[in-house]
Design an enzyme around this catalytic site. Structure first.
Site, PDB file in Angstrom:
ATOM      1  N   HIS A 161       0.837  -1.200   0.000  1.00  0.00           N
ATOM      2  CA  HIS A 161       0.000   0.000   0.000  1.00  0.00           C
ATOM      3  C   HIS A 161       0.873   1.250   0.000  1.00  0.00           C
ATOM      4  O   HIS A 161       1.869   1.329   0.727  1.00  0.00           O
ATOM      5  CB  HIS A 161      -0.924  -0.005   1.212  1.00  0.00           C
ATOM      6  CG  HIS A 161      -2.022  -1.009   1.105  1.00  0.00           C
ATOM      7  ND1 HIS A 161      -2.528  -1.686   2.189  1.00  0.00           N
ATOM      8  CD2 HIS A 161      -2.730  -1.446   0.023  1.00  0.00           C
ATOM      9  CE1 HIS A 161      -3.497  -2.496   1.785  1.00  0.00           C
ATOM     10  NE2 HIS A 161      -3.630  -2.365   0.483  1.00  0.00           N
ATOM     11  N   GLU A 164       1.882   3.195   3.211  1.00  0.00           N
ATOM     12  CA  GLU A 164       2.468   2.355   4.256  1.00  0.00           C
ATOM     13  C   GLU A 164       3.955   2.105   3.987  1.00  0.00           C
ATOM     14  O   GLU A 164       4.498   1.059   4.328  1.00  0.00           O
ATOM     15  CB  GLU A 164       1.684   1.036   4.349  1.00  0.00           C
ATOM     16  CG  GLU A 164       0.220   1.247   4.690  1.00  0.00           C
ATOM     17  CD  GLU A 164      -0.605  -0.031   4.679  1.00  0.00           C
ATOM     18  OE1 GLU A 164      -0.015  -1.122   4.522  1.00  0.00           O
ATOM     19  OE2 GLU A 164      -1.846   0.054   4.820  1.00  0.00           O
ATOM     20  N   HIS A 306       2.323  -4.455   6.770  1.00  0.00           N
ATOM     21  CA  HIS A 306       1.407  -3.347   6.517  1.00  0.00           C
ATOM     22  C   HIS A 306       1.415  -2.436   7.746  1.00  0.00           C
ATOM     23  O   HIS A 306       2.124  -2.678   8.710  1.00  0.00           O
ATOM     24  CB  HIS A 306      -0.013  -3.872   6.260  1.00  0.00           C
ATOM     25  CG  HIS A 306      -0.173  -4.571   4.944  1.00  0.00           C
ATOM     26  ND1 HIS A 306      -0.787  -3.999   3.861  1.00  0.00           N
ATOM     27  CD2 HIS A 306       0.208  -5.813   4.545  1.00  0.00           C
ATOM     28  CE1 HIS A 306      -0.792  -4.845   2.852  1.00  0.00           C
ATOM     29  NE2 HIS A 306      -0.187  -5.964   3.239  1.00  0.00           N
ATOM     30  N   GLU A 365       0.557  -5.892  10.946  1.00  0.00           N
ATOM     31  CA  GLU A 365       0.177  -4.474  10.904  1.00  0.00           C
ATOM     32  C   GLU A 365       1.040  -3.698  11.905  1.00  0.00           C
ATOM     33  O   GLU A 365       0.820  -3.748  13.109  1.00  0.00           O
ATOM     34  CB  GLU A 365      -1.308  -4.314  11.237  1.00  0.00           C
ATOM     35  CG  GLU A 365      -2.242  -5.033  10.274  1.00  0.00           C
ATOM     36  CD  GLU A 365      -2.483  -4.262   8.984  1.00  0.00           C
ATOM     37  OE1 GLU A 365      -1.916  -3.138   8.847  1.00  0.00           O
ATOM     38  OE2 GLU A 365      -3.222  -4.763   8.126  1.00  0.00           O
TER      39      GLU A 365
END
Length: 395
Positions: A161, A164, A306, A365
């Protein structure tokens, strides 16, 4: 460091003289026959650079070796000179082992800077393998770097992404610290990284989405066609902080054929800064590149980095193998992140990997806050993630 082969030199002798593992030396020279070295041939010696020194009045090689705390034989090996014919002003190359930081991590990466840093590392540590595995929509290279010679193959990627990209910095910092540890023979958190090197072949793709990352970290592309496209998708705004997608407005982590139709029906139906799965699974070159990488390698597990939330997703539709729970428990222990087995989400990279290969896959994450996370969090995030990287040696 380049080394000119002198009479009588062998790989074993060079490895011993420079205090580097023989296998690393061999891997640093993949196109050289270690049993057929020729005088005058140039090979790469990893972990070293050359420092220039000009001969001063009264100098001898022995005196220089004492000043630099180096074995005389190491200086002689690096300089095919007659020690009795030194002249004032002659240039010597002093072999200097790499102990200090090579890269800096004080700002987010762009694709250009990533390429520059990767080439720098490969030049200094030629036992690394760097290859272009694909290209983005805008024909920017997507790089994979591999390190290690173990039977266990583990893959880690970042920047699926656009907003990110701090994940790229985390991967590059780990690679950097890993290499310095190998060069200095200093462990990381008590772990001998030579053992890590011998046990694990690590595949790293630091930046899956170079076009998207550059959109955030450099601004609008120079190409007028793509300028118009992203401005149209972003409703005229030049604030791209909410942009996760590739340059065509396709969310790359919603591109995989793991119940793709479910997400396609409930997510955005046209290009957008985020959450558009695309017109079909694997429609985008970046997503295809990452799928082909898995298909062509025998990865025992994959980790997709992420942001944000400090959680680790590790299951998909009950298809994950039993060892996934053991692994994620160790990841959680080392990072402080919360394991989450199932969520109502499909068509991600780790979902597809688990579905297709029935092997452990994880979405990690990093950090907590609003994307893009402020770069001031980088040091904290890196220390949390470092434990995840290192624990792979034991689980």
């Amino acid at each position: 460091m380049d080394l000119v082969i002198q009479p009588g030199m062998t790989y074993y002798q060079i490895a011993r003289l420079f205090n580097i593992p023989l296998q690393q030396l061999i891997e640093a020279n993949p196109y050289t026959d270690p049993n057929a070295l020729r005088v005058g041939q140039v090979i790469k010696v990893p972990n070293y650079i050359k420092e220039e020194y000009w001969i001063q009045p009264g100098d001898t090689l022995w005196k220089i070796s004492q000043e630099y705390s180096l074995p005389l034989e190491r200086i002689l090996a690096t300089n095919p000179v007659n020690s009795y014919q030194l002249r004032i002003g002659d240039l010597l190359n002093i072999p200097k082992r790499i102990y200090d930081n090579i890269l800096t991590f004080n700002e987010p990466y762009t694709s250009d800077r990533l390429e520059e840093d990767l080439f720098k590392l490969v030049n200094l540590f030629p036992f690394l393998t760097l290859r272009e595995i694909g290209q983005s929509v805008m024909n920017k290279p997507i790089y994979e770097v591999t390190i290690g010679e173990g039977d266990r193959h583990i893959h880690i990627n970042g920047s699926f992404h656009a907003n990110e990209s701090i994940t790229t910095s985390v991967i590059m910092r780990f690679l950097h610290d890993y290499l310095l540890s190998l060069s200095s023979n200093e462990p990381i958190r008590g772990i001998d990284m030579q053992n890590f090197y011998n046990s694990i072949t690590l595949s790293l793709v630091p930046m899956v989405n170079p076009d998207g990352v550059d959109l955030l970290n450099k601004g609008l592309p120079e190409d007028a066609e793509f300028q118009d496209l992203v401005l149209e998708i972003n409703q005229g705004s030049t604030n791209f902080n909410n942009w996760k997608a590739n340059i065509r407005g396709v969310d790359l982590n919603n591109q995989y054929p793991a119940n793709w139709e479910i997400e396609s029906n409930r997510k955005r139906q046209q290009p957008a800064p985020r959450d558009y799965p695309g017109p079909s699974p694997l429609s985008e070159p970046e997503a295809i590149t990452m799928a082909e990488l898995v298909k062509n390698n025998d990865f025992e597990r994959v980790l997709a980095l992420h942001t944000q939330g400090k959680v680790i997703y590790w299951g998909y539709e009950g298809l994950e193998p039993p060892e996934s729970q053991t692994i994620v428990s160790e990841y959680s222990r080392m990072s402080g992140y919360t394991p989450i087995r199932y969520v109502d989400s499909h068509n991600g990279y780790k979902d597809w990997f688990i579905q297709e290969y029935r092997r452990p896959g994880f979405t990690v994450e990093l950090g907590r806050g609003t994307n893009p996370l402020p770069f001031e969090q980088f040091d904290e995030i890196y220390e949390e993630t470092l434990g995840v990287f290192l624990v792979n040696l034991n689980v």
